[in-house]
Motif scaffolding. Structure first.
Motif, short mmCIF file in Angstrom:
data_model
loop_
_atom_site.label_atom_id
_atom_site.label_comp_id
_atom_site.label_asym_id
_atom_site.label_seq_id
_atom_site.Cartn_x
_atom_site.Cartn_y
_atom_site.Cartn_z
N GLN A 32 4.67 -7.48 7.37
CA GLN A 32 3.22 -7.74 6.61
C GLN A 32 2.59 -6.39 6.37
O GLN A 32 2.46 -5.82 7.45
CB GLN A 32 2.43 -8.63 7.08
N ASP A 33 2.16 -6.02 5.12
CA ASP A 33 1.37 -4.80 4.86
C ASP A 33 0.12 -4.95 5.37
O ASP A 33 -0.73 -5.92 5.18
CB ASP A 33 1.61 -4.42 3.46
N HIS A 34 -0.29 -4.01 6.27
CA HIS A 34 -1.71 -4.33 6.93
C HIS A 34 -2.30 -2.79 6.66
O HIS A 34 -1.50 -1.72 6.74
CB HIS A 34 -1.57 -4.36 8.29
N THR A 35 -3.72 -2.55 6.92
CA THR A 35 -4.18 -1.40 7.01
C THR A 35 -3.93 -0.26 8.03
O THR A 35 -3.57 0.71 7.51
CB THR A 35 -5.76 -1.70 7.29
N HIS A 36 -3.46 -0.76 8.91
CA HIS A 36 -2.98 0.11 10.07
C HIS A 36 -1.51 -0.07 10.37
O HIS A 36 -1.08 0.44 11.47
CB HIS A 36 -3.79 -0.26 11.57
N GLU A 76 0.54 3.91 1.63
CA GLU A 76 0.60 4.40 2.99
C GLU A 76 2.01 3.69 3.71
O GLU A 76 2.61 4.05 4.74
CB GLU A 76 -0.39 4.11 4.11
N ASN A 77 2.37 2.40 3.55
CA ASN A 77 3.33 1.41 4.17
C ASN A 77 4.54 1.22 3.27
O ASN A 77 5.39 0.78 3.77
CB ASN A 77 2.61 0.27 4.59
N SER A 91 0.80 -1.22 -0.04
CA SER A 91 0.15 0.08 -0.06
C SER A 91 0.75 1.00 0.30
O SER A 91 1.95 1.18 0.53
CB SER A 91 -0.91 0.17 1.25
N THR A 116 3.77 2.71 11.81
CA THR A 116 2.88 3.47 10.93
C THR A 116 3.56 4.24 9.98
O THR A 116 2.59 4.45 8.90
CB THR A 116 1.93 4.24 11.85
N THR A 142 4.36 -2.77 15.40
CA THR A 142 3.78 -2.25 13.94
C THR A 142 4.23 -0.77 14.13
O THR A 142 4.33 -0.03 14.90
CB THR A 142 2.14 -2.25 14.24
N THR A 201 2.67 -1.51 9.17
CA THR A 201 3.33 -2.46 8.68
C THR A 201 3.60 -3.39 10.05
O THR A 201 4.39 -2.74 10.87
CB THR A 201 4.62 -2.04 8.04
N LYS A 202 3.44 -4.49 9.95
CA LYS A 202 3.46 -5.40 11.24
C LYS A 202 4.71 -6.23 11.07
O LYS A 202 5.38 -6.86 9.94
CB LYS A 202 2.51 -6.35 11.28
#
Length: 121
Positions: free
Chosen positions: A55-59, A14-15, A12, A90, A88, A61-62
């Motif tokens: 991992q790319d996440h909505t909130h 964002e990430n 994404s 951001t 995580t 990067t974890k």
């Protein structure tokens, strides 16, 4: 282009900066590790044992450290029933580089071999 580079390119917007930063840090800290997309996310392995991935996440990067609970680091949160812990991020500014590098160093020193469920050090 490797499967990890393809994953990173598809991250994404964002990430993408965080993922690019983490990729470089992981490569620098784990020069002998192999890496691939495993269970849908980039993971670095030492002697075929997973040690860290993101991992790319909505909130954000974890980042997951497979033996992270044993690092005794307050910045990492335990995950699941085994020894994993993560954090995580951001944005790049949220990354404490000193902490990240320490976690990466620890990931090479404390390694749970999940195949036999006993630690190797």
């Amino acid at each position: 282009m490797s499967d990890v580079e393809k994953y990173n390119a598809a991250a994404s917007a964002e990430n993408s900066a965080v993922i690019g930063f983490l990729f470089k840090e992981f490569q620098q800290a784990l020069p002998t590790a192999t890496f691939k997309v495993w269970h849908g996310a980039p993971v670095w392995f030492l002697e075929d044992i997973p040690v860290v991935g993101y991992q790319d996440h909505t909130h954000g990067t974890k980042v997951l450290f497979w033996s992270g609970k044993d690092f005794s680091e307050p910045g990492l949160l335990g995950l699941g029933k085994h020894r994993a812990a993560g954090i995580t991020y951001t944005d790049v500014a949220s990354i404490n580089v000193e902490d990240l590098r320490r976690y990466l160093r620890l990931s090479t020193e404390i390694i749970w071999d999940y195949r036999s469920l006993r630690p190797t050090k």
